[in-house]
Design a protein around this motif. Structure first.
Motif, PDB file in Angstrom:
ATOM      1  N   TRP A  85      -7.374  13.370  -3.083  1.00 34.27           N
ATOM      2  CA  TRP A  85      -7.455  11.922  -2.948  1.00 34.27           C
ATOM      3  C   TRP A  85      -7.510  11.569  -1.467  1.00 34.27           C
ATOM      4  CZ3 TRP A  85      -2.525  13.880  -4.297  1.00 34.27           C
ATOM      5  CH2 TRP A  85      -1.487  13.597  -3.414  1.00 34.27           C
ATOM      6  N   SER A  86      -8.014  10.396  -1.200  1.00 28.74           N
ATOM      7  CA  SER A  86      -8.084   9.900   0.177  1.00 28.74           C
ATOM      8  C   SER A  86      -7.696   8.431   0.189  1.00 28.74           C
ATOM      9  CB  SER A  86      -9.496  10.078   0.747  1.00 28.74           C
ATOM     10  OG  SER A  86     -10.447   9.350  -0.010  1.00 28.74           O
ATOM     11  N   VAL A  87      -7.292   7.961   1.358  1.00 28.54           N
ATOM     12  CA  VAL A  87      -6.851   6.573   1.523  1.00 28.54           C
ATOM     13  C   VAL A  87      -7.688   5.929   2.611  1.00 28.54           C
ATOM     14  CG1 VAL A  87      -4.873   5.053   1.901  1.00 28.54           C
ATOM     15  CG2 VAL A  87      -4.516   7.351   0.953  1.00 28.54           C
ATOM     16  N   SER A  88      -8.140   4.722   2.358  1.00 28.88           N
ATOM     17  CA  SER A  88      -8.958   4.008   3.334  1.00 28.88           C
ATOM     18  C   SER A  88      -8.136   3.687   4.581  1.00 28.88           C
ATOM     19  CB  SER A  88      -9.497   2.711   2.728  1.00 28.88           C
ATOM     20  OG  SER A  88      -8.423   1.852   2.374  1.00 28.88           O
ATOM     21  N   PRO A  89      -8.795   3.474   5.730  1.00 33.39           N
ATOM     22  CA  PRO A  89      -8.062   3.180   6.974  1.00 33.39           C
ATOM     23  C   PRO A  89      -7.116   1.988   6.874  1.00 33.39           C
ATOM     24  CG  PRO A  89     -10.359   3.698   7.454  1.00 33.39           C
ATOM     25  CD  PRO A  89     -10.259   3.595   5.960  1.00 33.39           C
ATOM     26  N   ASP A  90      -7.441   1.010   6.032  1.00 33.83           N
ATOM     27  CA  ASP A  90      -6.560  -0.157   5.920  1.00 33.83           C
ATOM     28  C   ASP A  90      -5.419   0.063   4.925  1.00 33.83           C
ATOM     29  OD1 ASP A  90      -7.827  -0.302   3.469  1.00 33.83           O
ATOM     30  OD2 ASP A  90      -8.748  -2.269   3.809  1.00 33.83           O
ATOM     31  N   LYS A  92      -5.475   0.278   1.719  1.00 31.26           N
ATOM     32  CA  LYS A  92      -5.575  -0.495   0.479  1.00 31.26           C
ATOM     33  C   LYS A  92      -6.326   0.215  -0.649  1.00 31.26           C
ATOM     34  CE  LYS A  92      -5.506  -5.034   2.770  1.00 31.26           C
ATOM     35  NZ  LYS A  92      -6.257  -6.319   2.949  1.00 31.26           N
ATOM     36  N   THR A  93      -7.258   1.113  -0.315  1.00 31.40           N
ATOM     37  CA  THR A  93      -8.099   1.749  -1.330  1.00 31.40           C
ATOM     38  C   THR A  93      -7.828   3.246  -1.408  1.00 31.40           C
ATOM     39  OG1 THR A  93      -9.851   0.108  -1.074  1.00 31.40           O
ATOM     40  CG2 THR A  93     -10.454   2.200  -2.081  1.00 31.40           C
ATOM     41  N   TYR A  94      -7.550   3.698  -2.620  1.00 34.09           N
ATOM     42  CA  TYR A  94      -7.329   5.121  -2.893  1.00 34.09           C
ATOM     43  C   TYR A  94      -8.508   5.641  -3.702  1.00 34.09           C
ATOM     44  CZ  TYR A  94      -2.485   4.788  -1.311  1.00 34.09           C
ATOM     45  OH  TYR A  94      -1.365   4.614  -0.545  1.00 34.09           O
ATOM     46  N   THR A  95      -9.068   6.750  -3.276  1.00 38.52           N
ATOM     47  CA  THR A  95     -10.180   7.384  -3.981  1.00 38.52           C
ATOM     48  C   THR A  95      -9.706   8.723  -4.532  1.00 38.52           C
ATOM     49  OG1 THR A  95     -11.799   6.343  -2.521  1.00 38.52           O
ATOM     50  CG2 THR A  95     -12.528   8.249  -3.806  1.00 38.52           C
ATOM     51  N   THR A 148     -11.800   4.767  -7.999  1.00 32.37           N
ATOM     52  CA  THR A 148     -11.067   4.139  -6.899  1.00 32.37           C
ATOM     53  C   THR A 148     -10.072   3.121  -7.433  1.00 32.37           C
ATOM     54  OG1 THR A 148     -12.755   2.423  -6.615  1.00 32.37           O
ATOM     55  CG2 THR A 148     -12.972   4.425  -5.271  1.00 32.37           C
ATOM     56  N   THR A 150      -8.048  -0.180  -5.697  1.00 32.58           N
ATOM     57  CA  THR A 150      -7.940  -1.016  -4.497  1.00 32.58           C
ATOM     58  C   THR A 150      -6.823  -2.029  -4.691  1.00 32.58           C
ATOM     59  OG1 THR A 150     -10.294  -0.766  -4.022  1.00 32.58           O
ATOM     60  CG2 THR A 150      -9.156  -2.597  -2.965  1.00 32.58           C
TER      61      THR A 150
END
Length: 531
Positions: A85-90, A92-95, A148, A150
């Motif tokens: 999994w990855s997390v957006s820079p802000d 808020k969004t997990y993929t 995703t 968010t």
């Protein structure tokens, strides 16, 4: 004219007899399925782990289903069905990306659409899931293996919620099953876990049978807690229902069963004296015993009367009756478990040590009118059934008009859903045991949640508690979370969302040829061997 047919008949019989003898001889030499036969703490009567909060259904769920994330032996979040999994820079969004080789028990591939539907259904029932959904802005499948989530603001609640071994873990199901309305039980037992449920051999209240799912692809990491490789090393696991503990003990000693999940303390010496049996204490499967009051009906719709009941009950007295040996229990001043990250003893003077005299004065001040207090007692569950007679007597000493009604555990789980008054089959109190792992996160604890009709049975409605739960879910700062946990316990004790009765360990008994059970917060049967 008759001889030829007779000879043919005689020859045919000889051939059939020879075949039967060969089959019998072959059956003796063919390897038999290796089966671990188990007696769990109660019988399995429900097959939907999303709408039931009972531990036996949760345990069944871990056999048949799998989770996207899991907690290891150090309570760290690890990938399970998820490859990464990855997390957006802000923030808020997990993929999430699923790992290769995931299949349902009907051989269909597991897809991101399945997971999205499963999360949506699960989140309506789990307390931390409910908070998570309130913070979510969007959830969608990107492709067959990726989805995703968010959120409206930065948060790590998704990792905490999807990995949490609560009473309602986030089990994944095929989309068609997950689309079952949350108020209705599912009609298919199709998971993607290490065991396949054998519907044809299921007899509610009698037995449940699980077979190794040969297409299951375990993770490569070693098993650790509920994370890592779930490697099944036997062919079958059979859960038998034996409600009488002595009968179960004798069956274990006679090599008729292999494993007893929860041994009563008074029967332990019998098993400990056997050279063929091993007793094991599982503190990680420890439970908090508790009382739940019905906030919707008299007399406990009155806060002052609830507080009188809280003051009357003594933890030590209940634990002595339930467990007996202080080695395997302890009084506890925390609603989250005394070893949890958020443990606190705030306001413990109000609920650890019972005081019927003070409780009587409180009850008089509350102008209690003698309304009956109906206690539901599960007579077929040794651990749960031992509690009501003790606290019922404490409540009587304080002046309550108490009625203890005996019934089997399955009836208790149905009866406690009733919001009707006592005259129409309602209830005042039920007691149960909740796994400490399910209480450890105050934001998701079902004994803390107080969102009225959406709360756990008893339905407390305390908006201030819900504000704090949401606040705790939003922050990732541990110091702030601990501060909120103290505030939550103070409110929960004041409103009496629960009466905690202390902690107990689980003691299992196994034949010595059964080994390698994974130490986890849930009794699991992958990696277990039988020689």
């Amino acid at each position: 004219m008759l001889r030829a047919p007779f000879n043919i008949y005689r020859t045919a019989c000889a051939v059939i007899m020879a075949c039967c003898l060969w089959c019998a001889a072959t059956a003796q030499t063919l390897p038999q399925p290796q089966t671990i036969t188990v007696v769990m703490h109660v019988s399995l009567r429900s097959l939907d782990p999303i709408i039931s909060t009972t531990e036996i259904v949760r345990d069944y769920g871990y056999m048949v289903y799998d989770t996207l994330l899991a907690r290891d032996a150090k309570d760290q979040v690890q990938p399970q069905m998820v490859e990464k999994w990855s997390v957006s820079p802000d923030g808020k969004t997990y993929t999430f990306t699923l790992r290769d080789g995931l299949k349902w028990h009907d051989s269909a591939p597991v897809t991101a659409d399945d997971c999205v539907a499963s999360i949506q259904r699960w989140a309506t029932q789990d307390k931390l899931g409910q908070v998570m959904i309130n913070l979510m802005a969007d959830m969608k499948a990107v492709d067959a293996k990726t989805f995703t989530m968010t959120f409206k603001e930065p948060t790590n609640i998704v990792l905490r919620a999807l990995s949490r071994p609560s009473n309602i873990p986030a089990f994944m199901m095929p989309k068609r099953v997950a689309q079952t309305p949350p108020g209705q039980p599912i009609k298919e037992t199709i998971g993607s876990g290490p065991f396949r449920f054998v519907n044809s051999e299921y007899h509610p209240g009698v037995q449940a049978v699980f077979e190794k799912f040969k297409d299951y692809v375990p993770r490569r990491e070693p098993a650790s807690g509920l994370a890592g490789g779930k490697v099944v090393k036997v062919d079958r696991v059979k859960w038998l229902s034996i409600s009488d503990p002595m009968t179960a003990n004798n069956a274990l000693l006679n090599n008729e069963i292999d494993y007893i999940e929860d041994v009563p303390e008074d029967l332990m010496p019998m098993l400990a004296s056997s050279a063929d049996v091993t007793l094991t204490e599982y503190k990680e499967q420890g439970q908090e015993s508790l009382i739940r009051l019905n906030h919707m009906q008299p007399p406990f719709n009155n806060k002052l009367i609830r507080q009188a009941a809280l003051r009357a009950v003594d933890q030590e007295a209940v634990l002595q009756a339930q467990v007996g040996n202080p080695k395997y229990y302890r009084v506890c001043a925390s609603l989250y478990g005394c070893d949890s990250l958020y443990a606190t003893d705030v306001d413990s003077d109000k609920f650890v040590k019972g005081d019927p005299v003070t409780a009587a004065a409180m009850l008089k001040a509350a102008k209690y009118d003698g309304t009956p207090v109906v206690i539901l007692r599960p007579s077929d569950d040794a651990a749960s059934g031992a509690m009501p007679p003790v606290y019922a007597q404490a409540l009587r000493k304080a002046g309550f008009n108490v009625q203890v009604q005996d019934m089997d555990g399955a009836t208790v789980t149905v009866r406690r859903t009733s919001k009707e008054p006592l005259s129409k089959g309602g209830w005042s109190i039920f007691s149960t045991m909740s796994p400490l792992s399910a209480l450890a996160d105050p934001a998701g604890s079902q004994t803390i949640a107080a969102n009225g009709a959406g709360a756990w049975y008893g339905w407390p409605d305390v908006p201030a508690i819900e504000v704090l739960r949401l606040k705790m879910a939003r922050t990732s700062d541990l110091a702030e979370q601990k501060k909120i946990a103290v505030q939550l316990q103070r409110l929960a004790i004041d409103e009496v969302t629960v009466i905690p009765l202390g902690e107990r360990s689980i003691i299992t008994a196994t034949r010595k040829n059964v080994r390698n059970q994974v130490r986890a917060v849930v009794p699991v049967f992958w990696n277990m061997t039988k020689s």
